[in-house]
Design an enzyme around this catalytic site. Structure first.
Site, short mmCIF file in Angstrom:
data_model
loop_
_atom_site.label_atom_id
_atom_site.label_comp_id
_atom_site.label_asym_id
_atom_site.label_seq_id
_atom_site.Cartn_x
_atom_site.Cartn_y
_atom_site.Cartn_z
N GLU A 34 38.14 -9.87 49.68
CA GLU A 34 38.81 -10.94 48.91
C GLU A 34 38.22 -11.00 47.50
O GLU A 34 37.02 -10.90 47.34
CB GLU A 34 38.60 -12.28 49.65
CG GLU A 34 39.31 -13.42 49.01
CD GLU A 34 40.74 -13.07 48.66
OE1 GLU A 34 41.53 -12.80 49.58
OE2 GLU A 34 41.08 -13.06 47.46
N GLY A 46 25.58 -17.19 28.24
CA GLY A 46 25.27 -18.56 28.64
C GLY A 46 24.02 -18.60 29.48
O GLY A 46 23.09 -17.81 29.28
N CYS A 48 28.45 -16.45 45.38
CA CYS A 48 28.79 -15.03 45.55
C CYS A 48 27.88 -14.07 44.79
O CYS A 48 27.20 -13.26 45.40
CB CYS A 48 30.24 -14.81 45.13
SG CYS A 48 31.37 -15.82 46.07
C1 UGA Z 1 33.26 -14.23 42.08
C2 UGA Z 1 34.24 -13.13 41.67
O1 UGA Z 1 34.68 -13.34 40.31
C3 UGA Z 1 35.45 -13.10 42.59
O2 UGA Z 1 36.30 -12.01 42.24
C4 UGA Z 1 34.96 -12.92 44.04
O3 UGA Z 1 36.04 -12.93 44.96
C5 UGA Z 1 34.01 -14.06 44.37
O4 UGA Z 1 32.90 -14.06 43.45
C6 UGA Z 1 33.51 -13.84 45.78
O5 UGA Z 1 32.80 -12.87 46.01
O6 UGA Z 1 33.91 -14.59 46.69
P1 UGA Z 1 33.15 -16.92 41.74
O7 UGA Z 1 31.75 -16.81 42.26
O8 UGA Z 1 34.06 -17.95 42.31
O9 UGA Z 1 33.92 -15.49 41.90
O10 UGA Z 1 33.05 -17.22 40.18
P2 UGA Z 1 33.19 -16.41 38.82
O11 UGA Z 1 34.31 -16.96 38.05
O12 UGA Z 1 33.18 -14.96 39.02
O13 UGA Z 1 31.83 -16.84 38.09
C7 UGA Z 1 30.56 -16.51 38.64
C8 UGA Z 1 29.45 -16.97 37.72
O14 UGA Z 1 29.41 -16.19 36.53
C9 UGA Z 1 29.56 -18.42 37.26
O15 UGA Z 1 28.30 -19.03 37.35
C10 UGA Z 1 30.00 -18.32 35.82
O16 UGA Z 1 29.58 -19.41 35.05
C11 UGA Z 1 29.32 -17.03 35.40
N1 UGA Z 1 29.96 -16.35 34.25
C12 UGA Z 1 31.21 -15.85 34.38
C13 UGA Z 1 29.28 -16.21 33.07
O17 UGA Z 1 28.12 -16.67 32.92
N2 UGA Z 1 29.90 -15.58 32.01
C14 UGA Z 1 31.14 -15.07 32.11
O18 UGA Z 1 31.63 -14.48 31.12
C15 UGA Z 1 31.83 -15.21 33.33
#
Ligand code: UGA
Length: 429
Positions: A151, A253, A260
């Site tokens: 997923e 950041g 995850c």
């Molecule tokens: C992540 C993956 O993006 C999904 O594709 C995957 O399905 C999911 O894990 C999982 O394994 O279940 P998620 O943990 O919900 O999704 O959140 P993300 O949007 O990926 O963000 C993860 C972290 O990275 C957050 O703390 C966010 O703040 C950080 N982030 C994200 C950054 O610091 N910089 C960015 O440019 C993007």
């Protein structure tokens, strides 16, 4: 299609709701009877935009139901998805006891051919073990196939991600389950990639680790930008405009958190190690992710000097916007560090305060960002909720003792903030 999802956590619930919404007949199973009762009554235990409405609608229209009985779910379905937790163990490896338990239970109740699909994030070669387990415990020797179908949904945008996926990965070791799996996903109109099971399992860990690597890369660049007098946002825009790189996941950041990435990275490092490869590249990704928080806390200390008894306002607690999830949240780690130094903290988060209260009961929880700013010596931004981007900055400034903002998510323009009279410090610019 008749589909059963075992495990009504984040992935199971969102997937079940979306499958039913495109017309499949779905049974969601969970061993927590209270949760099942709540779900039947339309109460969703997590905050995810759009989920409650989607569940209610499909329950009302008779395509989605909830039960505690695996036997009920398996009997009535052709395709059984396993979506149970795969938590980390202290050494970083994955605890697969729930996967094994469910495989055994499916085996025990299976009376006719079933496709058993693993949707939980699991180490490569888990599918082989699941197949072995089902064969061993299915005394009736009924035919079955195991499929890996990782997923990729993100919290906060889970329904959109699930309804409009970039791709669907289906890992199989023979052709038999492919047609049914394609039928399950036909309504989503997304490219389907059929692989072998081991490759499908690896794709998930490889994708998450690569995204984390992208984040740590831009965060390492943010350090260089600060040292060299450059602007990490401009660097990210310039790099990201190259289609081969892409602008997404290049936001510098406080680093990545959530349930995850941190878990999947340690798992992948551990899996590689077991296979005989030392994944130093990913170890460095983790190191940079920790360093980012340490550097930010140092920046707060350098700006405010003594933190003991200082009133500090905090905006944002969840690990990212649009969720109430605080698991491995960088925001929580920063708050804990401030508490340790004796700061008096007022906080506001649009959704994550209830969950934070459970672990940090002694913070001053406010109803809005202005109450947080009131009387604060500094305002610290830890999660980039849209609500914070549109704050009345003038009003905030008037409420604060000192107009100091430390922004761990780069939500404001330094120029705008400085001309508004703030001492404004952010990441990599
Ligand atoms: C992540 C993956 O993006 C999904 O594709 C995957 O399905 C999911 O894990 C999982 O394994 O279940 P998620 O943990 O919900 O999704 O959140 P993300 O949007 O990926 O963000 C993860 C972290 O990275 C957050 O703390 C966010 O703040 C950080 N982030 C994200 C950054 O610091 N910089 C960015 O440019 C993007």
């Amino acid at each position: 299609m008749k589909i059963c999802l075992i495990g009504s956590g984040y992935v199971g619930l969102v997937t079940g709701a979306c499958f039913s919404d495109v017309g499949h007949q779905v049974i969601c199973v969970d061993n927590n009877a209270t949760k099942v009762q709540q779900l039947q009554a339309g109460h969703i235990p997590i905050y995810e935009p759009g989920l409650e409405a989607l569940v209610k609608k499909n329950v009302a229209e008779g395509r989605l139901r909830f039960t505690v009985s695996i036997e009920d779910g398996v009997d009535q379905s052709q395709v059984i998805f396993i979506a149970v937790p795969t938590p980390p163990q202290p050494d970083g490896s994955v605890d697969l006891r729930f996967i094994e338990g469910v495989a055994r239970e499916i085996a025990a109740v299976m009376k006719s051919y079933k496709i058993v699909v693993d949707k939980s994030t699991v180490p490569v070669q888990t599918g082989e073990k699941v197949a072995e387990t089902i064969s061993r415990y299915n005394k009736a020797k009924v035919d079955f196939d195991v499929v890996s179908n990782p997923e990729f949904l993100r919290e906060g945008s889970a329904i959109g991600d699930l309804m409009n996926p970039d791709r669907i990965v289906i890992g199989v070791n023979n052709e038999r389950p492919v047609a049914a799996m394609k039928e399950v996903y036909e309504p989503f109109k997304a490219p389907i990639i059929v692989t072998d099971i081991n490759s499908a399992e690896l794709i998930k860990h490889a994708a998450n680790s690569f995204l984390a690597l992208k984040i740590s890369y831009i965060n390492a660049l943010s350090i260089i930008c600060e040292m060299a007098g450059a602007d990490v946002e401009q660097v990210a825009d310039g790099m990201g405009a190259d289609k081969r790189i892409g602008r997404q996941f290049l936001n510098a950041g406080l680093g990545y958190g959530g349930s995850c990435f941190p878990k999947d990275l340690s798992a992948f490092i551990h899996i590689a190690d077991e296979l005989g490869y030392e994944f130093d590249l990913l170890k460095e990704v983790e190191k940079i992710n920790c360093l980012q928080k340490e550097r930010f806390i140092k920046k707060i200390r350098e700006t405010l000097w003594i933190l003991t008894d200082k009133k500090i306002g905090v905006l944002g607690l969840s690990f990212k916007p649009n969720t109430d999830d605080i698991r491995s949240s960088a925001a929580i780690e920063v708050v804990q560090a401030l508490i340790k130094e004796g700061a008096k903290i007022s906080v506001y988060d649009p959704k994550a305060m209830a969950k934070t209260r459970e672990i940090l009961p002694n913070l001053n929880y406010c109803e809005n960002p202005y109450d947080v700013a009131d009387g604060s010596e500094a305002l610290i931004i830890l999660t980039e909720w849209d609500e914070f981007r549109s704050l009345d900055i003038g009003r905030i400034k008037n409420l604060m003792v000192n107009p100091i903002i430390l922004d761990g998510r780069n939500i404001f323009s330094p120029k705008v903030m400085e001309s508004a009279g703030f001492i404004y410090k952010s990441i990599g610019r």
